[in-house]
Structure formats: C-alpha cells, structure tokens
Design a protein around this motif. Structure first.
Motif, PDB file in Angstrom:
ATOM      1  N   LYS A 297       8.567   4.414  -0.570  1.00 14.72           N
ATOM      2  CA  LYS A 297       8.900   5.025   0.882  1.00 14.72           C
ATOM      3  C   LYS A 297       9.487   4.042   2.023  1.00 14.72           C
ATOM      4  O   LYS A 297       9.655   4.193   3.002  1.00 14.72           O
ATOM      5  CB  LYS A 297       7.615   5.520   1.513  1.00 14.72           C
ATOM      6  CG  LYS A 297       6.868   6.853   0.985  1.00 14.72           C
ATOM      7  CD  LYS A 297       5.603   7.310   1.631  1.00 14.72           C
ATOM      8  CE  LYS A 297       4.987   8.202   0.853  1.00 14.72           C
ATOM      9  NZ  LYS A 297       3.566   8.661   1.409  1.00 14.72           N
ATOM     10  N   GLY A 298       9.762   2.792   1.147  1.00 12.22           N
ATOM     11  CA  GLY A 298      10.094   1.791   1.908  1.00 12.22           C
ATOM     12  C   GLY A 298       9.027   0.937   2.582  1.00 12.22           C
ATOM     13  O   GLY A 298       9.511   0.083   3.328  1.00 12.22           O
ATOM     14  N   ASP A 299       8.030   1.311   2.667  1.00 12.30           N
ATOM     15  CA  ASP A 299       7.037   0.583   3.064  1.00 12.30           C
ATOM     16  C   ASP A 299       6.584  -0.652   2.658  1.00 12.30           C
ATOM     17  O   ASP A 299       6.465  -0.686   1.270  1.00 12.30           O
ATOM     18  CB  ASP A 299       5.469   1.318   3.362  1.00 12.30           C
ATOM     19  CG  ASP A 299       5.628   2.456   4.184  1.00 12.30           C
ATOM     20  OD1 ASP A 299       6.371   2.327   5.429  1.00 12.30           O
ATOM     21  OD2 ASP A 299       4.921   3.475   3.698  1.00 12.30           O
ATOM     22  N   SER A 300       6.713  -2.008   3.315  1.00 13.49           N
ATOM     23  CA  SER A 300       6.332  -3.178   2.948  1.00 13.49           C
ATOM     24  C   SER A 300       4.765  -3.392   2.556  1.00 13.49           C
ATOM     25  O   SER A 300       4.073  -2.737   3.291  1.00 13.49           O
ATOM     26  CB  SER A 300       6.988  -4.210   3.754  1.00 13.49           C
ATOM     27  OG  SER A 300       6.732  -4.106   5.011  1.00 13.49           O
ATOM     28  N   LEU A 301       4.466  -4.459   1.981  1.00 14.42           N
ATOM     29  CA  LEU A 301       3.233  -4.884   2.489  1.00 14.42           C
ATOM     30  C   LEU A 301       2.620  -5.151   3.529  1.00 14.42           C
ATOM     31  O   LEU A 301       1.505  -4.660   3.944  1.00 14.42           O
ATOM     32  CB  LEU A 301       2.972  -5.868   1.139  1.00 14.42           C
ATOM     33  CG  LEU A 301       3.077  -5.839  -0.313  1.00 14.42           C
ATOM     34  CD1 LEU A 301       3.037  -7.277  -1.022  1.00 14.42           C
ATOM     35  CD2 LEU A 301       2.026  -4.789  -0.815  1.00 14.42           C
ATOM     36  N   ILE A 302       3.437  -5.917   4.234  1.00 10.39           N
ATOM     37  CA  ILE A 302       3.171  -6.102   5.720  1.00 10.39           C
ATOM     38  C   ILE A 302       2.941  -4.900   6.591  1.00 10.39           C
ATOM     39  O   ILE A 302       1.960  -4.769   7.437  1.00 10.39           O
ATOM     40  CB  ILE A 302       4.082  -7.131   6.353  1.00 10.39           C
ATOM     41  CG1 ILE A 302       3.528  -7.855   7.505  1.00 10.39           C
ATOM     42  CG2 ILE A 302       5.564  -6.666   6.625  1.00 10.39           C
ATOM     43  CD1 ILE A 302       2.305  -8.462   7.632  1.00 10.39           C
ATOM     44  N   MET A 303       3.893  -3.915   6.357  1.00 11.05           N
ATOM     45  CA  MET A 303       3.775  -2.692   7.067  1.00 11.05           C
ATOM     46  C   MET A 303       2.389  -2.022   6.709  1.00 11.05           C
ATOM     47  O   MET A 303       1.788  -1.720   7.704  1.00 11.05           O
ATOM     48  CB  MET A 303       4.887  -1.696   6.756  1.00 11.05           C
ATOM     49  CG  MET A 303       4.578  -0.383   7.275  1.00 11.05           C
ATOM     50  SD  MET A 303       5.079  -0.386   9.064  1.00 11.05           S
ATOM     51  CE  MET A 303       6.732  -0.166   9.117  1.00 11.05           C
TER      52      MET A 303
ATOM     53  N   THR B 110       9.199  -0.420  12.441  1.00 11.52           N
ATOM     54  CA  THR B 110       8.689  -1.830  12.122  1.00 11.52           C
ATOM     55  C   THR B 110       7.352  -1.763  12.038  1.00 11.52           C
ATOM     56  O   THR B 110       6.695  -1.136  12.683  1.00 11.52           O
ATOM     57  CB  THR B 110       9.447  -2.773  12.841  1.00 11.52           C
ATOM     58  OG1 THR B 110       8.916  -2.556  14.173  1.00 11.52           O
ATOM     59  CG2 THR B 110      11.079  -2.668  13.011  1.00 11.52           C
ATOM     60  N   PRO B 111       6.627  -3.054  11.504  1.00 14.61           N
ATOM     61  CA  PRO B 111       5.217  -3.244  11.529  1.00 14.61           C
ATOM     62  C   PRO B 111       4.847  -3.364  13.028  1.00 14.61           C
ATOM     63  O   PRO B 111       3.710  -2.670  13.441  1.00 14.61           O
ATOM     64  CB  PRO B 111       5.125  -4.357  10.594  1.00 14.61           C
ATOM     65  CG  PRO B 111       6.433  -4.506   9.915  1.00 14.61           C
ATOM     66  CD  PRO B 111       7.270  -3.774  10.623  1.00 14.61           C
TER      67      PRO B 111
END
Length: 176
Positions: free
Chosen positions: A50-56, A86-87
């Motif tokens: 889904k394009g979510d990063s670890l930080i997100m 964005t986060p």
C-alpha cells in the motif's frame, strides 16, 4: 512489496515473509526486536504493497519509541504512502502530539501536502486536534494554505464541525 538487500541470501517468498514480519513488529510496537534488527543493519525505509513505510505505520499506530528507533536510523519522515499521506498528516489525524514533535525534530515538512493539497494542519483542523494545531503553527504551518477545492484549515474545520480548533487557528502562533 519492495524487496531490498536486507533479504539477500533468501528466496523471494522467504524474503517477502521476512519483510511482512518486520511490518508486524512495527505495527505491534515491538521496540526491542526492531531495535536489535536495526542494530544489525535492517534498512528502515521499506514500504509495503500500500506504499506504507515502516515510519508511517509506527506513527499511525501510536508507537513513539518505534518511530524514534526508525528515525534515528535514518527513516525518511516525509515518505508518503500510495494515497500521498505523510506520517505527519497521519499523526495529525490521530492526534499524537508527541510523535508529531518527534517527526518535526527529524525534519518532517510541516507543509507536506497530500495530492489533494491537504496539509497536516488541515488534517488536524478537520479532526479537532487543537494541540496538534498549536504545535504545527509553532513550526510555521500556514493557516491560509488551500487544498485543491480551495478549502483552508478554517473552512475545513467549520465544515467538519470541529469548533474546538477555531480559536487555535485564529490566534497568533507561538514560537517553537
């Protein structure tokens, strides 16, 4: 899912399962396990399907220490997911003031807008988050920014019935 050198020596399926387990560790806030993996060189800018990063995910799930571990290891505080969120916008929506402070200390863009032009301040306004608004304004967030429909933080707050934030949007910002 983007597979990187972290999974070298593994077959594709094994690498995918490893990466999925890393996302599970972040979602659950397992700081000890994540910290040990990062110390061994785990890349911190993975993104899921889904394009979510670890930080997100750390931020969205309210795991401040997990977010700190990732940011201290070089995670990008501004990487958007596939929807362009964005986060910082995520924590503005959720109301996590301490994580918003952490992101800003690590260089998150206070004006980082989604593709529809919504800024983190607009998200905080829509979801009635006065403390987040005060924080973002103290870091220079613009109250007069407009989204793709010409809406400002004030007009979005009014539309959503988020009346608690209106005085925070109209007051002079405090210095950070």
């Amino acid at each position: 899912m983007q597979v990187t050198n972290a999974a070298s020596g593994m077959g594709d399926q094994e690498a995918i399962e490893f990466i999925r387990s890393v996302f599970g560790i972040v979602r659950s806030g397992d700081d000890a396990t994540l910290g040990a993996m990062v110390a061994k060189g785990l890349p911190v800018n993975f993104r899921n399907e889904k394009g979510d990063s670890l930080i997100m995910l750390a931020c969205y799930h309210g795991h401040q220490e997990t977010a700190r571990i990732l940011l201290d290891a070089g995670a990008d505080p501004d990487v958007p997911n596939d929807q362009g969120q964005t986060p910082l916008a995520g924590v503005a929506y959720k109301g996590y003031v301490e994580i918003a402070e952490l992101l800003l200390r690590h260089g998150a863009n206070v004006e980082g807008a989604s593709p529809d032009g919504k800024t983190p301040l607009m998200m905080a306004a829509m979801f009635n988050r006065p403390a987040i608004i005060d924080l973002l304004r103290s870091h220079g967030a613009r109250v007069d920014a407009v989204d793709s429909r010409g809406m400002t933080a004030v007009s979005l707050a009014e539309k959503m019935g988020a009346n608690d934030v209106l005085p925070h949007l109209q007051a002079s910002p405090t210095a950070s």
